[in-house]
Each structure stands twice: as structure tokens, then as C-alpha cells.
Design a protein around this motif. Structure first.
Motif, PDB file in Angstrom:
ATOM      1  N   THR A 132       0.893  -1.145   0.038  1.00  0.00           N
ATOM      2  CA  THR A 132       0.136  -0.025  -0.006  1.00  0.00           C
ATOM      3  C   THR A 132       0.832   1.179  -0.047  1.00  0.00           C
ATOM      4  N   VAL A 133       0.181   2.388  -0.452  1.00  0.00           N
ATOM      5  CA  VAL A 133       0.840   3.865  -0.322  1.00  0.00           C
ATOM      6  C   VAL A 133       1.060   4.201   1.194  1.00  0.00           C
ATOM      7  N   HIS A 134       2.282   4.685   1.508  1.00  0.00           N
ATOM      8  CA  HIS A 134       2.249   5.272   2.852  1.00  0.00           C
ATOM      9  C   HIS A 134       2.725   6.760   2.927  1.00  0.00           C
ATOM     10  N   LEU A 135       2.205   7.390   3.770  1.00  0.00           N
ATOM     11  CA  LEU A 135       2.638   8.850   3.962  1.00  0.00           C
ATOM     12  C   LEU A 135       4.012   8.870   4.933  1.00  0.00           C
ATOM     13  N   ASP A 136       5.127   8.686   3.982  1.00  0.00           N
ATOM     14  CA  ASP A 136       6.395   8.787   4.481  1.00  0.00           C
ATOM     15  C   ASP A 136       6.929  10.395   4.432  1.00  0.00           C
ATOM     16  N   LEU A 137       8.222  10.385   4.497  1.00  0.00           N
ATOM     17  CA  LEU A 137       8.866  11.813   4.742  1.00  0.00           C
ATOM     18  C   LEU A 137       8.618  12.681   3.621  1.00  0.00           C
ATOM     19  N   ASN A 138       8.591  11.979   2.145  1.00  0.00           N
ATOM     20  CA  ASN A 138       8.248  12.671   1.088  1.00  0.00           C
ATOM     21  C   ASN A 138       7.170  13.135   0.453  1.00  0.00           C
ATOM     22  N   PHE A 139       6.018  12.756   1.398  1.00  0.00           N
ATOM     23  CA  PHE A 139       4.719  12.812   0.715  1.00  0.00           C
ATOM     24  C   PHE A 139       4.588  14.472   0.478  1.00  0.00           C
ATOM     25  N   MET A 140       4.937  15.331   1.707  1.00  0.00           N
ATOM     26  CA  MET A 140       4.491  16.736   1.493  1.00  0.00           C
ATOM     27  C   MET A 140       5.225  17.257   0.161  1.00  0.00           C
ATOM     28  N   ASN A 141       6.178  17.002  -0.418  1.00  0.00           N
ATOM     29  CA  ASN A 141       6.459  17.386  -1.672  1.00  0.00           C
ATOM     30  C   ASN A 141       5.631  17.198  -2.690  1.00  0.00           C
ATOM     31  N   TRP A 142       4.580  16.234  -2.491  1.00  0.00           N
ATOM     32  CA  TRP A 142       3.541  16.165  -3.635  1.00  0.00           C
ATOM     33  C   TRP A 142       2.514  17.416  -3.468  1.00  0.00           C
ATOM     34  N   LEU A 143       2.497  17.957  -2.270  1.00  0.00           N
ATOM     35  CA  LEU A 143       1.364  18.889  -1.978  1.00  0.00           C
ATOM     36  C   LEU A 143       2.167  19.959  -2.496  1.00  0.00           C
ATOM     37  N   ILE A 144       3.423  20.305  -1.950  1.00  0.00           N
ATOM     38  CA  ILE A 144       4.260  21.577  -2.296  1.00  0.00           C
ATOM     39  C   ILE A 144       4.210  21.706  -3.668  1.00  0.00           C
ATOM     40  N   ASN A 145       4.833  20.799  -4.562  1.00  0.00           N
ATOM     41  CA  ASN A 145       5.127  20.891  -5.892  1.00  0.00           C
ATOM     42  C   ASN A 145       3.748  21.079  -6.744  1.00  0.00           C
ATOM     43  N   GLY A 146       2.694  20.287  -6.143  1.00  0.00           N
ATOM     44  CA  GLY A 146       1.427  20.651  -6.896  1.00  0.00           C
ATOM     45  C   GLY A 146       0.841  22.221  -6.738  1.00  0.00           C
ATOM     46  N   ALA A 147       0.952  22.536  -5.593  1.00  0.00           N
ATOM     47  CA  ALA A 147       0.588  23.893  -5.437  1.00  0.00           C
ATOM     48  C   ALA A 147       1.268  24.883  -6.193  1.00  0.00           C
ATOM     49  N   GLU A 148       2.560  24.445  -6.355  1.00  0.00           N
ATOM     50  CA  GLU A 148       3.441  25.602  -6.929  1.00  0.00           C
ATOM     51  C   GLU A 148       3.181  25.640  -8.604  1.00  0.00           C
ATOM     52  N   ARG A 149       2.881  24.503  -9.066  1.00  0.00           N
ATOM     53  CA  ARG A 149       2.364  24.460 -10.632  1.00  0.00           C
ATOM     54  C   ARG A 149       1.083  25.057 -10.607  1.00  0.00           C
ATOM     55  N   LEU A 150       0.171  25.085  -9.678  1.00  0.00           N
ATOM     56  CA  LEU A 150      -1.203  25.693  -9.936  1.00  0.00           C
ATOM     57  C   LEU A 150      -1.124  27.016  -9.833  1.00  0.00           C
ATOM     58  N   TYR A 151      -0.127  27.610  -8.675  1.00  0.00           N
ATOM     59  CA  TYR A 151       0.114  29.067  -8.609  1.00  0.00           C
ATOM     60  C   TYR A 151       0.744  29.691  -9.804  1.00  0.00           C
ATOM     61  N   ALA A 152       1.776  28.769 -10.434  1.00  0.00           N
ATOM     62  CA  ALA A 152       2.274  29.554 -11.522  1.00  0.00           C
ATOM     63  C   ALA A 152       1.442  29.610 -12.696  1.00  0.00           C
ATOM     64  N   SER A 153       0.438  28.842 -12.843  1.00  0.00           N
ATOM     65  CA  SER A 153      -0.713  28.927 -13.832  1.00  0.00           C
ATOM     66  C   SER A 153      -1.781  29.880 -13.666  1.00  0.00           C
ATOM     67  N   GLY A 154      -1.532  30.672 -12.308  1.00  0.00           N
ATOM     68  CA  GLY A 154      -2.510  31.759 -12.028  1.00  0.00           C
ATOM     69  C   GLY A 154      -3.907  31.472 -11.414  1.00  0.00           C
ATOM     70  N   VAL A 155      -4.123  30.261 -10.948  1.00  0.00           N
ATOM     71  CA  VAL A 155      -5.537  29.862 -10.873  1.00  0.00           C
ATOM     72  C   VAL A 155      -5.386  29.599  -9.310  1.00  0.00           C
ATOM     73  N   ALA A 156      -4.379  29.096  -8.386  1.00  0.00           N
ATOM     74  CA  ALA A 156      -4.370  28.863  -7.283  1.00  0.00           C
ATOM     75  C   ALA A 156      -4.313  30.146  -6.407  1.00  0.00           C
ATOM     76  N   PRO A 157      -5.142  30.042  -5.193  1.00  0.00           N
ATOM     77  CA  PRO A 157      -5.109  31.305  -4.365  1.00  0.00           C
ATOM     78  C   PRO A 157      -4.010  31.510  -3.648  1.00  0.00           C
ATOM     79  N   ALA A 158      -3.139  30.258  -3.430  1.00  0.00           N
ATOM     80  CA  ALA A 158      -1.766  30.669  -2.640  1.00  0.00           C
ATOM     81  C   ALA A 158      -0.972  29.517  -2.890  1.00  0.00           C
TER      82      ALA A 158
END
Length: 659
Positions: A403-429
Motif C-alpha cells: 500500500t501507499v504510505h505517507l512517508d517523509l516525502n509525501f509533503m513534496n507532492w503537495l508543495i510541488n502541486g500547489a506551485e504548479r497551480l500557482y504558476a498557472s495563475g489559478v491557485a489562491p496561494a
């Protein structure tokens, strides 16, 4: 002992007593053998007090009881050097505490005098070691920010990810049904590029080693060529017919499905949240994998699940049931089932109610199973098919676990995803500055927010920053609409601690309270007088003990509720129902200055919003004119400061921060 065997007796013996009204919910029935053991412990403890004439001991008297209980009680025991084990002494002390707790139910308010042992934990009384190890993980403000981002993703872009995933799955040609030979592959790739160029005006390109190359792997799937190396040779041959200028890193998408346009955070129109979604590790596969991690983060936070519990969440865990109210009005009940594994020999099945968003998050992952044709793995722990199967992580080439586990690396998925959406201009933060919290911090933050209203308001405010402006203010967002714990008992001790701190704060400044329920709260403070006025630091143990003794007290968004059936305007059955709460007016309601400021701020916000909300604001002013008058002349920023001061004071006391 009878109250332990049958907690419902409390209401029959003292229907108007606050402790009796909450006893059936807070006390689980014990078995007869347990009741007999408890009775024996109580008889021996009371025998010591009777022998030494300690009938209604004060604080000093309870210190004597502590010492006398540890000593031999007769000559034979003394000669033998008999000593009671710490566990035995703890059991006897606990029974004295339980008897004192129900003294008002027994119509004996003076029974046993002051609170036994000044509310100290039994583990501190009889030499069983230092204070019990408490979870030292503290709540973190970034949990709410990340939670709001995850909810935003599932509300706005998850449908696109699933739709494009489905198109590529349906149009991917199986290797045996596609092109078979090299020459045939060259021709097929060339024809495909001509078609894509004609339909989109460009060819799909990818940046690789500083230059733009053909996205050959994605195109190969449409020709029955999943091998990236072979597709590369086909693409290199076909590109002889085209110019490098035809390659577009944002265009040339063979998939005809549109990308949803979202409002730009600048307020100037709308734009697609991404340019395209090719089935590559940095595009569609990245978002597919991110959805899995986002779903696990969301469930871990709002349901209070540990990493082991998430690994046991079964496929098909959501059930929807339609029920009818007495008025024949139909409503839907959504439930989720899972397993709790902490401190259990084997995972224990459990079921709890959830909201529509949690159900939608789970159903998105189940749909991803179907699209990717993933046959869920059977858990080696529960024997059921797991929801978060490692096969769903299509963007990773690491050795997979069951199964998938929330190990030490999982926060990178949130940070990188938010950065992409912010760069596209649609994410509020963006989340570039967040702390990389672990799953334990996520869970503890959720439990603390569920138990303590100030922390709940703070989490709701951070969560709301990813929504419209009024919710982003966070002043009247209810954390109970966000968090649905799998086991609310996980937060019971935290709730007791919070109530204890609320009582202590109210005792320090009783003149600050307003509302028709103030007399009831003052009676509680008077009854708790010795415990609240003790000059010693107000420890966590004392706060928990005070909250446990007053389990009829709850704190809502705008009021402290000293619940009693008589005069309860919410009509709650044995407990406050804050959905129908009438702060200030109800005989159970006592409001602090910060709660009144929050209420007034909500009224002002509603007057500035849609006219449909004006009725609520006018009803508020009619019900609580004194509150409106109290803050006349104060600006919104000044009201916010009043609220912030209370929150800061709670955080300093509860989390041990420096003022």
C-alpha cells in the motif's frame, strides 16, 4: 457500583442534575465481575478513611489519605512487611474519585469533601514513575493550509484528471493489437503526427536535457507501442518530415477533451489550470499519483486516521443510505468503514458518518482504480482489497509496497502541486513556505482542532483561504463541518482539557461573561472553587480533571454552553446541539468577550454580503441587542484583535508557549 453497571440509572435518580444528564453517554456499562472488583477496591479505601476519621477531608486530609493507604493496615501486615503494589493503590484511588464525581447524583453534595487528591492523576500519587507520557506532538498551523489546498484540488481539478485518464485508457492500444513491425511503426507514427498537427496546429513536445523533443512515449501508447525506446526510434524517424519549430511543450495534445478554465486569482478573467495532460510522469501520471497522496492526507486529517489505519482502508468503503424524517422529508446518510489498529492485537472494524466531500475523495480514488484497471491488492492484515494500492502511483519507479504510505516525502507532492497551480495563475496561494509536517502532526492537529474551539477556528480559517473571501475570514466556519473523526473518543481527553481551561479562564475574569446562562456557569465555578483557585500552576492534569467533572459543558462557535435540559433552546437530547444554538438568549449560554466579538463580526459580514443573509443578521441584532451595543464604535480590525487575544492566550496556556 449500580451506576457503573447501568449508567441510565443516573437520569432516573437525578433527572435535573448536569452530571446525571451526561453520565449515560460518558460512562460505558461494566461487567459484573468488574463491578465486584471495583466495589472491593472502594470498600478497602473507605475503610482506611473511616478508621482514621477522615469523612470529608480537605486538601491536607487527602494528603493524609494518600499516605495512610500506602501503609500496613494491621499488625500482621506490618510484621510481614506487606506493601501494596502501585497498581492496587491506583485502583483504590480511582474508585474514590469516581464516587466523588457522582456525589450530586446521589444527592450527597458534601460526600468526601473536596476533590480527592486535588485532581492529580493516580500515576503521580503512588510512585509508579514520572508523569505519564503524553503525546508531545503539537498542532501545526500549516495543516489547515494544506488541507484547504487538497480540498480545492478535489473540488476543481480532479474531474479533469479523471476524465483525461479515462480517455487515454480507452484509446491506448494493446501491444498485440497495434503496429507489429519497424517499418509499419515508422509509417504509423508519421501518419499520427500529421493528424495531430492538422488537429492542433502543433506537435506535443517535452523539455529534455535543455532542448525540446517529441513526446514519443505518449504517442506510442496510441499505436500499441508501450516500450519507450522503440517509440523513440519511431518518433525520430517521423520527425524528419517536420520542423523542430512544430514542437510545442504546452500544445499538440492528441486528447480532444478540454481543460477546465478557473478564475485567475488576479480577478482578471479565467484560464485553464494546465495546458495539457499527456500520460507522462511530469503531467498526467504526476497528477494521478498526487491525487492518491492528497486523498490519504485528507482522510488522515479529517478522520483522524493513522498511517496504519490508512493502509487498512478497504476498497468500497463508502455507503449511502436514504432515510426519512418524521415530516417525510428524505435525507442522505453517508458512512465510511475502516479499521482501527492502535493498541489492538488485530485491526478492529469500525464505521462512522462522513460528509459528501470525504465520500467524493474516496470515490475519486476508486474511479482511478477502474480507469487504470488496477486489481486492488488483498491486505495481509485485514484480508480485504485495499483502497490505496501502490499500483496507483504511476509516476514513481521505486520498489513498490503493498500500500501507499505517507512517508517523509509525501509533503513534496503537495508543495510541488500547489506551485504548479500557482504558476498557472489559478491557485489562491502557494505552499512553498509550509513546514513539512508528518502524518502524526496532521492527526494531532485535527484532534486538537476538534476538541478545542479556538484551534478549530484557526484550522477552519486556514482551510478557508482556498475558498471565497467570507469563509477565508474564518470567523464563523465550523470545524465540525470539516472534521469527522473515525473514533471521537480519541479526542475526549483533549476536550476535557479544553473545558478545564475554559473554566479556569472564566474564573479569572467572571465579570467579562454575558448571557442568560452566566448564573449557571458561575455556580460551576463556585463548585470548582478550590481546584480553580489553587495558586499552583494550572497543569494539564488539573484541566483534564476539571473538564471530566463537568462533562455537560461544551463550547460552541459563539458561546459556552452549561447544558441543562430545562431552558435548552436547541432541544438537544442530553447534549448541546450547536446547529440550533441560540447564544445569549438560552439559559445555558454564557459568552466571553471574544465570542461576542466573533458574533458581531459575523453580523457585519453578513450585512455586506448577499441580501439573502441579511435576515440572519437582523435576527441576530434582535436577539442580542446588548452585544451590538457593546461593540458600537469598534472597527472590524479591532474586533479581530479581541478574538486574536483570546486565541493567543489559549495557545500560550495549552501548548506551553512563552507569552
Amino acid at each position: 457500583m449500580l451506576l457503573q453497571l447501568d449508567p441510565a440509572l443516573a437520569l432516573r435518580w437525578a433527572p435535573d442534575d448536569p452530571v446525571a444528564q451526561t453520565w449515560p453517554e460518558s460512562q460505558e456499562p461494566v461487567k459484573l465481575v468488574t463491578a465486584r472488583a471495583n466495589l472491593k477496591q472502594l470498600r478497602l479505601a473507605l475503610g482506611v478513611m473511616l478508621k482514621h476519621g477522615l469523612f470529608t477531608p480537605d486538601a491536607d486530609g487527602w494528603e493524609r489519605v494518600k499516605i495512610l493507604m500506602s501503609q500496613p493496615q494491621n499488625r500482621d501486615e506490618k510484621l510481614k512487611g506487606a506493601e501494596l503494589a502501585p497498581g492496587t493503590l491506583r485502583g483504590r484511588a480511582q474508585q474514590l474519585k469516581s464516587l466523588w464525581q457522582v456525589r450530586t447524583v446521589l444527592h450527597r453534595p458534601e460526600l468526601l469533601g473536596t476533590e480527592p487528591f486535588d485532581g492529580r492523576e493516580s500515576t503521580l500519587l503512588f510512585g509508579s514513575g514520572p508523569a505519564p507520557r503524553r503525546n508531545r506532538t503539537r498542532p501545526h498551523e500549516d495543516v489547515g493550509r494544506c488541507l484547504g489546498f487538497v480540498a480545492w484540488v478535489f473540488d476543481h481539478i480532479a474531474p479533469d484528471i479523471l476524465a483525461h485518464s479515462r480517455w487515454w485508457a480507452e484509446n491506448t492500444v494493446a501491444p498485440g493489437d497495434g503496429v507489429l513491425g519497424k517499418e509499419e511503426g515508422y509509417a504509423a507514427m508519421t501518419n499520427l503526427l500529421y493528424e495531430v498537427k492538422e488537429d492542433t496546429g502543433a506537435l506535443p513536445g517535452r523539455r529534455k536535457n535543455g532542448r525540446v523533443a517529441l513526446a514519443h512515449q505518449a504517442l506510442g501508447l496510441l499505436l500499441g507501442c508501450p516500450d519507450a525506446d522503440e517509440a523513440f526510434f519511431w518518433g525520430r524517424f517521423a520527425m524528419r518530415r517536420f520542423s523542430p519549430d512544430d514542437l510545442d511543450v504546452d500544445g499538440g495534445n492528441p486528447c480532444p477533451l478540454p481543460i477546465t478554465e478557473l478564475p485567475l486569482r488576479s480577478g482578471e478573467g479565467a484560464a485553464p489550470w494546465t495546458r495539457r495532460l499527456l500520460p507522462t510522469r511530469d503531467e498526467l501520471q504526476m497528477w494521478q499519483s498526487a491525487l492518491v497522496y492528497y486523498a490519504m492526507y485528507y482522510l488522515g486529517a479529517v478522520c483522524g486516521l493513522r498511517d496504519k489505519d490508512l493502509a487498512c482502508v478497504p476498497f468500497g468503503s463508502v455507503t449511502r443510505t436514504t432515510k426519512k424524517r418524521p415530516t417525510d422529508e428524505e435525507y442522505e446518510v453517508i458512512e465510511m468503514r475502516g479499521y482501527k489498529s492502535k493498541n489492538r492485537l488485530a485491526p478492529q472494524p469500525t464505521k462512522w458518518k462522513i460528509n459528501a466531500r470525504i465520500a467524493r475523495v474516496i470515490e475519486c480514488i476508486e474511479e482511478l482504480h477502474e480507469i487504470l484497471k488496477v486489481e486492488p491488492t488483498r491486505s495481509t492484515v485485514t484480508g480485504e482489497r485495499v483502497l490505496f494500492d501502490s499500483q496507483l502511483i504511476t509516476a514513481s519507479v521505486r520498489a513498490s509496497r503493498e500500500t501507499v504510505h505517507l512517508d517523509l516525502n509525501f509533503m513534496n507532492w503537495l508543495i510541488n502541486g500547489a506551485e504548479r497551480l500557482y504558476a498557472s495563475g489559478v491557485a489562491p496561494a502557494r505552499l512553498a513556505d509550509v513546514t513539512k509536517v508528518n502524518i502524526t502532526q496532521v492527526r494531532i492537529t485535527a484532534l486538537q482542532a476538534y476538541a478545542a474551539r479556538p484551534l478549530g477556528n484557526a484550522l477552519a480559517a486556514h482551510f478557508g483561504q482556498w475558498n471565497h473571501k467570507s469563509v477565508a475570514m474564518g470567523y464563523h466556519a465550523d470545524v465540525f463541518k470539516i472534521i469527522h473523526l473515525a473514533d471521537p473518543k480519541d479526542a475526549v481527553e483533549l476536550q476535557h482539557e479544553y473545558i478545564g481551561r475554559v473554566l479556569h479562564s472564566a474564573a479569572l475574569d467572571p465579570d467579562d461573561l454575558r448571557g442568560k446562562g452566566v448564573p449557571r456557569l458561575l455556580r460551576v465555578i463556585e463548585r470548582e472553587g478550590p481546584a480553580l483557585s489553587n495558586p499552583a500552576p494550572y497543569s494539564t492534569a488539573r484541566a483534564i480533571a476539571a473538564g471530566r467533572r463537568n462533562s455537560n459543558i461544551a463550547v460552541g462557535p459563539y458561546t459556552i454552553c452549561v447544558y441543562g435540559r430545562d431552558g435548552a433552546m436547541c432541544g438537544g437530547d442530553g447534549a448541546a446541539d450547536f446547529r440550533l444554538c441560540r447564544p445569549f438568549e438560552c439559559r445555558n449560554s454564557a459568552m466571553t468577550k471574544a465570542q461576542r466579538a466573533r458574533s458581531e463580526l459575523r453580523r457585519r459580514i453578513e450585512l455586506e454580503m448577499d441580501p439573502a443573509l441579511h435576515r440572519s443578521a437582523l435576527k441576530f441584532a434582535a436577539a442580542m441587542p446588548e452585544v451590538v451595543d457593546d461593540f458600537t464604535g469598534m472597527t472590524d480590525d479591532e474586533l479581530v484583535r479581541v478574538i486574536a487575544v483570546e486565541l493567543e492566550g489559549y495557545l500560550v496556556a495549552a501548548l506551553g508557549l512563552k507569552p
